[in-house]
Design an enzyme around this catalytic site. Structure first.
Site, short mmCIF file in Angstrom:
data_model
loop_
_atom_site.label_atom_id
_atom_site.label_comp_id
_atom_site.label_asym_id
_atom_site.label_seq_id
_atom_site.Cartn_x
_atom_site.Cartn_y
_atom_site.Cartn_z
N ASP A 191 0.47 5.07 0.38
CA ASP A 191 1.53 6.10 -0.52
C ASP A 191 1.66 6.93 -0.41
O ASP A 191 2.19 7.91 0.38
CB ASP A 191 0.58 5.89 -1.80
CG ASP A 191 0.89 6.59 -3.32
OD1 ASP A 191 2.79 6.57 -3.27
OD2 ASP A 191 0.72 7.63 -3.67
N GLU A 247 10.13 -1.48 -4.44
CA GLU A 247 8.64 -1.02 -4.66
C GLU A 247 8.16 -1.95 -4.74
O GLU A 247 6.75 -1.74 -4.51
CB GLU A 247 9.40 0.15 -5.90
CG GLU A 247 9.95 1.08 -5.56
CD GLU A 247 8.65 2.44 -5.26
OE1 GLU A 247 7.63 1.55 -5.26
OE2 GLU A 247 9.05 3.68 -5.35
N TYR A 301 7.45 5.12 -11.74
CA TYR A 301 6.55 5.46 -12.12
C TYR A 301 6.33 5.81 -13.56
O TYR A 301 5.64 5.49 -14.20
CB TYR A 301 5.89 6.60 -10.92
CG TYR A 301 5.06 5.88 -10.17
CD1 TYR A 301 3.71 6.19 -8.85
CD2 TYR A 301 5.78 5.07 -9.17
CE1 TYR A 301 3.08 5.62 -8.79
CE2 TYR A 301 5.10 4.67 -8.31
CZ TYR A 301 3.99 4.67 -7.37
OH TYR A 301 3.84 4.53 -6.45
N CYS A 343 11.91 5.56 -7.23
CA CYS A 343 10.35 5.76 -7.25
C CYS A 343 10.16 6.34 -8.40
O CYS A 343 8.80 6.81 -9.19
CB CYS A 343 9.85 6.27 -5.66
SG CYS A 343 8.78 6.98 -5.76
N TYR A 363 0.45 10.07 -14.43
CA TYR A 363 1.96 9.64 -14.86
C TYR A 363 2.05 9.30 -15.95
O TYR A 363 3.07 9.00 -16.27
CB TYR A 363 2.00 8.19 -14.12
CG TYR A 363 2.05 8.94 -12.57
CD1 TYR A 363 2.60 8.89 -11.82
CD2 TYR A 363 0.65 7.80 -12.06
CE1 TYR A 363 2.61 9.47 -10.07
CE2 TYR A 363 0.90 8.19 -9.95
CZ TYR A 363 1.62 9.09 -9.80
OH TYR A 363 2.02 9.06 -7.82
#
Length: 228
Positions: A52, A216, A146, A142, A173
């Protein structure tokens, strides 16, 4: 899960709806379920954390490209601000990695996984070949994804709260700040859809969004494979 981000009938929700199978495979991947239930193997999360950070290096380049392709001065300022925030986040990412037994040297010495290269270079390619809308659509799964993933985790009846080693990730998040960022990104996509001919370009944009969601999901799987 019904979409809560973006406007009804807007570009974001239309793209998400057209990619329903790939979107669900991404947003409720076994990796994500493991985060929610606290069962994800540590090795899988460590692999994800390192990759990441390497992903964020390329994501920052994509943000810089978005600033270059910005359609207005206000958009340019916004993209410049987002890039600076991302660069600061990357530095904080090292501190988070250290909590999981990963030093900065460990992270910097690790090569990019094939899945990381495939996803990030594809996003940059879409941005270089197209305009700001093409790039924003490639980035959307992305940034916005999230936010939705955190919503799904919070709503999951099997979510482990007490003693979940991934609770701090979930809270990051789930936070109002990140949820606002995801919401703003969805609304911006809706606006760009109107100003940049999203309707007549929908087939191409939909293919881009769907591929990003697939990449993803492959990124989650890359992390999960480390524990196999």
């Amino acid at each position: 899960m019904k979409p809560s981000l973006g406007q009804p009938g807007g570009l974001y929700r239309r793209l998400r709806g057209a990619a329903e199978a790939q979107w669900s495979a991404y947003c409720w991947h076994p990796f994500v379920q493991g985060l929610a239930e606290g069962t994800l193997p540590k090795a899988a999360f460590q692999r994800y954390l390192v990759q990441d950070w390497l992903f964020l290096v390329q994501f920052a380049r994509a943000k810089a490209l978005a600033a270059f392709k910005a359609e207005s001065l206000d958009a340019l300022r916004s993209k410049a601000s987002a890039l600076n925030a991302l660069l600061s986040e990357m530095q904080m990412h090292f501190a988070y990695c250290s909590e999981w037994g990963l030093s900065e040297a460990d992270v910097l010495a690790t090569p990019e996984a094939a899945e990381t290269v495939a996803y990030t270079r594809w996003v940059l390619d879409r941005g270089m070949a197209g305009d700001i809308l093409d790039l924003e659509v490639a980035l959307a799964p992305c940034t916005i994804g999230y936010g939705e993933i955190a919503q799904r985790i919070r709503a999951h009846p099997g979510r482990l709260r007490q003693g979940n080693p991934y609770e701090s990730w979930i809270e990051t998040y789930s936070s109002p700040g990140y949820q606002a960022l995801a919401s703003d990104a969805a609304l911006r996509l809706d606006r760009l859809g109107v100003s940049h001919g999203g309707e007549v370009r929908f087939a191409t944009l939909s293919a881009t969004f769907t591929e990003a969601a697939r990449l993803e999901a492959a990124f989650w799987q890359m992390g999960l494979n480390a524990a196999a």
